[in-house]
Design an enzyme around this catalytic site. Structure first.
Site, PDB file in Angstrom:
ATOM      1  N   HIS A  10      13.932   6.342 -49.016  1.00  0.00           N
ATOM      2  CA  HIS A  10      14.299   6.534 -47.611  1.00  0.00           C
ATOM      3  C   HIS A  10      13.780   7.875 -47.095  1.00  0.00           C
ATOM      4  O   HIS A  10      14.137   8.929 -47.650  1.00  0.00           O
ATOM      5  CB  HIS A  10      15.827   6.472 -47.497  1.00  0.00           C
ATOM      6  CG  HIS A  10      16.339   6.557 -46.100  1.00  0.00           C
ATOM      7  ND1 HIS A  10      17.330   7.420 -45.727  1.00  0.00           N
ATOM      8  CD2 HIS A  10      15.997   5.874 -44.977  1.00  0.00           C
ATOM      9  CE1 HIS A  10      17.599   7.257 -44.443  1.00  0.00           C
ATOM     10  NE2 HIS A  10      16.792   6.333 -43.964  1.00  0.00           N
ATOM     11  N   ARG A  11      12.961   7.815 -46.075  1.00  0.00           N
ATOM     12  CA  ARG A  11      12.291   9.013 -45.520  1.00  0.00           C
ATOM     13  C   ARG A  11      11.616   9.802 -46.649  1.00  0.00           C
ATOM     14  O   ARG A  11      11.587  11.037 -46.617  1.00  0.00           O
ATOM     15  CB  ARG A  11      13.267   9.904 -44.746  1.00  0.00           C
ATOM     16  CG  ARG A  11      14.072   9.174 -43.665  1.00  0.00           C
ATOM     17  CD  ARG A  11      14.947  10.107 -42.851  1.00  0.00           C
ATOM     18  NE  ARG A  11      16.085   9.385 -42.282  1.00  0.00           N
ATOM     19  CZ  ARG A  11      17.141   9.946 -41.729  1.00  0.00           C
ATOM     20  NH1 ARG A  11      17.193  11.268 -41.622  1.00  0.00           N
ATOM     21  NH2 ARG A  11      18.138   9.220 -41.257  1.00  0.00           N
ATOM     22  N   GLU A  37       9.956   4.476 -46.964  1.00  0.00           N
ATOM     23  CA  GLU A  37      10.311   4.196 -45.574  1.00  0.00           C
ATOM     24  C   GLU A  37      10.143   5.484 -44.798  1.00  0.00           C
ATOM     25  O   GLU A  37      10.454   6.573 -45.312  1.00  0.00           O
ATOM     26  CB  GLU A  37      11.782   3.742 -45.519  1.00  0.00           C
ATOM     27  CG  GLU A  37      12.278   3.304 -44.154  1.00  0.00           C
ATOM     28  CD  GLU A  37      12.910   4.411 -43.301  1.00  0.00           C
ATOM     29  OE1 GLU A  37      13.258   4.133 -42.150  1.00  0.00           O
ATOM     30  OE2 GLU A  37      13.034   5.573 -43.776  1.00  0.00           O
ATOM     31  N   ASP A  39       9.704   7.132 -40.376  1.00  0.00           N
ATOM     32  CA  ASP A  39       9.965   6.886 -38.951  1.00  0.00           C
ATOM     33  C   ASP A  39       8.806   7.416 -38.103  1.00  0.00           C
ATOM     34  O   ASP A  39       8.270   8.487 -38.399  1.00  0.00           O
ATOM     35  CB  ASP A  39      11.245   7.620 -38.550  1.00  0.00           C
ATOM     36  CG  ASP A  39      12.393   7.283 -39.482  1.00  0.00           C
ATOM     37  OD1 ASP A  39      12.917   6.168 -39.398  1.00  0.00           O
ATOM     38  OD2 ASP A  39      12.737   8.133 -40.340  1.00  0.00           O
ATOM     39  N   HIS A  52      12.148  11.795 -38.120  1.00  0.00           N
ATOM     40  CA  HIS A  52      13.283  10.909 -37.867  1.00  0.00           C
ATOM     41  C   HIS A  52      13.840  11.043 -36.455  1.00  0.00           C
ATOM     42  O   HIS A  52      13.979  10.072 -35.722  1.00  0.00           O
ATOM     43  CB  HIS A  52      14.408  11.131 -38.879  1.00  0.00           C
ATOM     44  CG  HIS A  52      15.573  10.214 -38.629  1.00  0.00           C
ATOM     45  ND1 HIS A  52      16.647  10.569 -37.824  1.00  0.00           N
ATOM     46  CD2 HIS A  52      15.799   8.938 -39.014  1.00  0.00           C
ATOM     47  CE1 HIS A  52      17.489   9.553 -37.749  1.00  0.00           C
ATOM     48  NE2 HIS A  52      17.004   8.552 -38.468  1.00  0.00           N
ATOM     49  N   GLU A 118       9.037   2.488 -39.665  1.00  0.00           N
ATOM     50  CA  GLU A 118      10.055   2.214 -38.637  1.00  0.00           C
ATOM     51  C   GLU A 118       9.596   2.792 -37.305  1.00  0.00           C
ATOM     52  O   GLU A 118       9.374   4.001 -37.190  1.00  0.00           O
ATOM     53  CB  GLU A 118      11.423   2.819 -39.016  1.00  0.00           C
ATOM     54  CG  GLU A 118      12.429   2.461 -37.930  1.00  0.00           C
ATOM     55  CD  GLU A 118      13.798   3.111 -38.060  1.00  0.00           C
ATOM     56  OE1 GLU A 118      14.164   3.602 -39.136  1.00  0.00           O
ATOM     57  OE2 GLU A 118      14.492   3.117 -37.026  1.00  0.00           O
ATOM     58  N   LYS A 120      10.520   4.107 -33.990  1.00  0.00           N
ATOM     59  CA  LYS A 120      11.767   4.673 -33.436  1.00  0.00           C
ATOM     60  C   LYS A 120      11.742   4.576 -31.917  1.00  0.00           C
ATOM     61  O   LYS A 120      11.614   5.579 -31.210  1.00  0.00           O
ATOM     62  CB  LYS A 120      11.896   6.132 -33.866  1.00  0.00           C
ATOM     63  CG  LYS A 120      12.531   6.279 -35.243  1.00  0.00           C
ATOM     64  CD  LYS A 120      14.044   6.268 -35.160  1.00  0.00           C
ATOM     65  CE  LYS A 120      14.699   6.417 -36.525  1.00  0.00           C
ATOM     66  NZ  LYS A 120      15.795   5.496 -36.761  1.00  0.00           N
ATOM     67  N   ASP A 237      18.064   7.181 -50.609  1.00  0.00           N
ATOM     68  CA  ASP A 237      17.673   8.599 -50.672  1.00  0.00           C
ATOM     69  C   ASP A 237      17.380   9.017 -52.110  1.00  0.00           C
ATOM     70  O   ASP A 237      16.819  10.087 -52.341  1.00  0.00           O
ATOM     71  CB  ASP A 237      18.822   9.489 -50.147  1.00  0.00           C
ATOM     72  CG  ASP A 237      19.120   9.262 -48.670  1.00  0.00           C
ATOM     73  OD1 ASP A 237      18.247   8.734 -47.955  1.00  0.00           O
ATOM     74  OD2 ASP A 237      20.235   9.633 -48.234  1.00  0.00           O
TER      75      ASP A 237
HETATM   76  O1  G3P Z   1      15.134   1.910 -42.131  1.00  0.00           O
HETATM   77  C1  G3P Z   1      16.430   2.102 -42.559  1.00  0.00           C
HETATM   78  C2  G3P Z   1      17.017   3.349 -42.003  1.00  0.00           C
HETATM   79  O2  G3P Z   1      16.058   4.361 -42.119  1.00  0.00           O
HETATM   80  C3  G3P Z   1      17.462   3.232 -40.589  1.00  0.00           C
HETATM   81  O3  G3P Z   1      18.219   4.311 -40.176  1.00  0.00           O
HETATM   82  O4  G3P Z   1      18.616   6.401 -38.992  1.00  0.00           O
HETATM   83  O5  G3P Z   1      17.796   6.472 -41.318  1.00  0.00           O
HETATM   84  O6  G3P Z   1      16.283   5.755 -39.503  1.00  0.00           O
HETATM   85  P1  G3P Z   1      17.695   5.796 -39.991  1.00  0.00           P
HETATM   86 CA    CA Z   2      14.400   5.086 -40.683  1.00  0.00          CA
END
Ligand code: G3P
Ligand code: CA
Length: 248
Positions: A10-11, A37, A39, A52, A118, A120, A237
């Site tokens: 994640h990120r 992943e 953004d 993000h 993603e 945004k 994470d």
């Molecule tokens: O893609 C899953 C998750 O990243 C979505 O929430 O706020 O972390 O971008 P957020």
């Molecule tokens: Ca995300």
């Protein structure tokens, strides 16, 4: 045979390294993550910016809104320093700068990594972002490695209209009651479902695990539950922890 649940950082590897940085992405893949992943937003001069928040304030050394900045100025902003309280911190984190989408693609051009981009667009629509993102990925021949996700259904529909072959995933906080019909109607490849809603819908996950990537799964016990349920992926994470559980 059911394929293994993929582990997606994640990120990058947000639990250990500054989020949405080249460092974090590199480390996640070094840990063995199947994918990352991240953004994407759009700058004032229509460059695709990996961050993000809409604002620079939380994660960078400057303040302001991405859509008001030109990429030349955004590139001066530091994205590692704010994370100096993390245990792995060292002085090289000062070198981290805002990545553009093409840079992240280039970093993984020769790997098999799954890239979850993603878009945004839930606060600002960033007119034209869908075509720009698609163009950037397509011209590098990487469409087969990318899953596009968004909380904004209109963004996903625009992407699909532009190119019916892209893989789109609907990001949701709650599982829609008619999720199977919606999936067919919009041609989703999967749902990206928030962890608490996923826990409430374990039966649906066990029946149709392949439709789901779950975010953000950071508890060991939840990782085990989702891996057992056979979900397509978990977004975490801590990819190192999830990989250890999945492969043990
Ligand atoms: O893609 C899953 C998750 O990243 C979505 O929430 O706020 O972390 O971008 P957020
Ligand atoms: Ca995300």
């Amino acid at each position: 045979m059911m394929s293994k649940t993929k582990i997606i950082g994640h990120r990058g590897a947000k639990g250990h390294y500054p989020e949405n940085t080249m460092l974090g992405f590199t480390k996640a893949v070094e840990m063995g993550a199947d994918g990352i992943e991240f953004d994407v937003h759009m700058s004032n001069d229509k460059k695709l910016v990996v961050m993000h928040d809409e604002s620079l304030d939380r994660t960078t050394t400057d303040r302001g809104i991405i859509k008001d900045w030109k990429i030349f100025d955004l590139k001066k902003v530091k994205t590692g320093i704010k994370f100096r309280n993390m245990s792995k911190y060292n002085h090289t984190w000062h070198r981290e700068r805002v990545p553009e989408l093409f840079e992240v693609l280039a970093l993984f051009a020769k790997e098999n990594t799954v890239l979850n981009v993603e878009l945004k667009t839930d606060v600002y629509e960033y007119e034209g972002i869908e075509r720009e993102v698609h163009h950037t990925v397509a011209t590098r021949g990487m469409l087969d490695r990318v899953v596009f996700s968004s909380f904004n259904l209109a963004t996903l529909d625009r992407l699909k209209k532009h190119d019916p072959n892209v893989r789109i995933a609907y990001l949701v906080n709650e599982l829609p009651e008619d999720y199977e019909q919606m999936m067919e109607a919009h041609d989703f490849e999967a749902y990206h479902l928030r962890v608490d809603s996923a826990l409430e819908n374990m039966e649906a996950l066990k029946k149709n695990g392949i439709f789901f990537r779950i975010w953000t799964v950071n508890e060991r016990e939840h990782m085990e539950q989702f891996i057992d349920a056979g979900v397509r992926a978990i977004i975490t994470d801590y990819p190192d922890l999830a990989l250890g559980l999945r492969d043990s």
